[in-house]
Design a protein around this motif. Sequence first.
Motif, short mmCIF file in Angstrom:
data_model
loop_
_atom_site.label_atom_id
_atom_site.label_comp_id
_atom_site.label_asym_id
_atom_site.label_seq_id
_atom_site.Cartn_x
_atom_site.Cartn_y
_atom_site.Cartn_z
N ARG A 88 0.88 -1.06 -0.15
CA ARG A 88 0.00 -0.10 -0.11
C ARG A 88 1.02 1.18 0.09
O ARG A 88 1.61 1.33 0.88
CB ARG A 88 -1.05 -0.09 1.23
N ALA A 89 0.80 1.88 -1.14
CA ALA A 89 1.76 3.16 -1.22
C ALA A 89 0.77 4.38 -1.02
O ALA A 89 -0.15 4.85 -1.57
CB ALA A 89 2.47 2.99 -2.56
N ALA A 90 1.61 5.48 -0.24
CA ALA A 90 0.93 7.05 -0.07
C ALA A 90 2.17 7.61 -0.62
O ALA A 90 3.31 7.64 -0.20
CB ALA A 90 0.76 7.17 1.64
N ILE A 91 1.59 8.18 -1.63
CA ILE A 91 2.57 8.90 -2.43
C ILE A 91 2.28 10.46 -2.35
O ILE A 91 1.19 11.09 -2.58
CB ILE A 91 2.52 8.70 -4.05
N ASP A 92 3.34 11.37 -1.99
CA ASP A 92 3.27 12.74 -2.05
C ASP A 92 4.08 13.36 -3.23
O ASP A 92 5.10 13.28 -3.52
CB ASP A 92 3.87 13.05 -0.86
N VAL A 93 3.15 13.86 -4.21
CA VAL A 93 3.80 14.22 -5.57
C VAL A 93 3.81 15.86 -5.52
O VAL A 93 2.89 16.62 -5.07
CB VAL A 93 2.98 13.73 -6.67
N ALA A 94 4.80 16.30 -5.88
CA ALA A 94 4.97 17.67 -6.03
C ALA A 94 5.18 18.15 -7.59
O ALA A 94 6.15 17.37 -8.17
CB ALA A 94 6.04 18.53 -5.31
N TRP A 95 4.30 18.91 -8.24
CA TRP A 95 4.54 18.91 -9.56
C TRP A 95 4.02 20.57 -10.20
O TRP A 95 3.45 21.27 -9.14
CB TRP A 95 3.47 18.09 -10.28
#
Length: 357
Positions: A88-95
């Motif tokens: 289970r992946a919790a991904i914090d993305v900055a774009w």
Amino acid sequence: MKTGDQTPLICYQEMTRASWRQFRPTTDGHVAAVSVDRRSQLALMDRRPSPSEIYYRPPAGVYWVDVSVHHAMLHLELPTAEGVFAFRAAIDVAWRISDPVRAVKDGVKLCEPIYRPFLERKLRDMSQEFEVGSFADAERHINTYFADRAVDLPSGVAMVRCIVKLAPEDSARNHIQQRTFDRHKAERRNAEHKAHLHGAELQHDWNTTAHGLAMQSLAHGQETAAVEQRHREELEQQRIAHYTSALQTGGIGVLALQLASSPADVSEVVQIMLHQKQLDLESARDVLNTLMEQRLITRRDVQDVMAPISKVIADRLNPTASLAHREPLPELAAPPVGPVGQVEESEGLDEDESDHD
């Protein structure tokens, strides 16, 4: 910075000559202006238009593009090496939009459909290299790959940062917990087994050492006893040889000196002496009896012999007379006087024969 896609990324504004006279490009860096002319040609505006551009080639409008950094949270399920479990992946993305002209041309409204497929494909490829129990290693590997790396995506979008947190699913978590508990139990049993073996080895070494010491002590004791026994036997042989020599040579003085140094041997030596004298007396008597029986001698022949024999018999009957300086010895039984009687009888027979002749 903004979170999510709550406001439009691109806003269009029609422009007139009067609007162009009041136009000022933004300088905060969060918004970019893209002009579009009547031929639909796009151009990034980084300065104020000149008067000639306003009067002769005025743009039809301006696209205001949000180029600030945005953050988004994604939740994905990633496969593992086993294939039956998942991360289970919790991904914090900055774009952000890195190419405003391209974004306007492609009509970008939301960026998640752009970066989500890329992240899902890339993360799935990387997570399949790790087992479910190695989720920490997988997380570290993924974050190391995306650390300080900007990724250019289609439609003028760029991903500037990606931080991933992995965790096993519930069934996998229970499996890992049970496997960890079993490993801990096995390690504890192994440690107890090693401790037991170590104690057994120590006890074996102790028993071996104790056995060796006991055998060494026993061997030393036996060797000491053998040496003492040989020493006693040598001393006994020396005393026996000395006493035998003294008895055979008649060295009474030497014998007395030896007995004075060994008082415990007095009784035994005296008995030996008496026994030896008794044997000498019996031997003499046997010789006389044999001669008489064979009529080889007569009473006249033994008269000269009888006097010393009688004296010897008297000395043998009273042995304390010759050893007056020693302690009294036990009385001995008087030897039989058979030979003397036989000699007297033989003398009577000889006299009768002489008369008869």
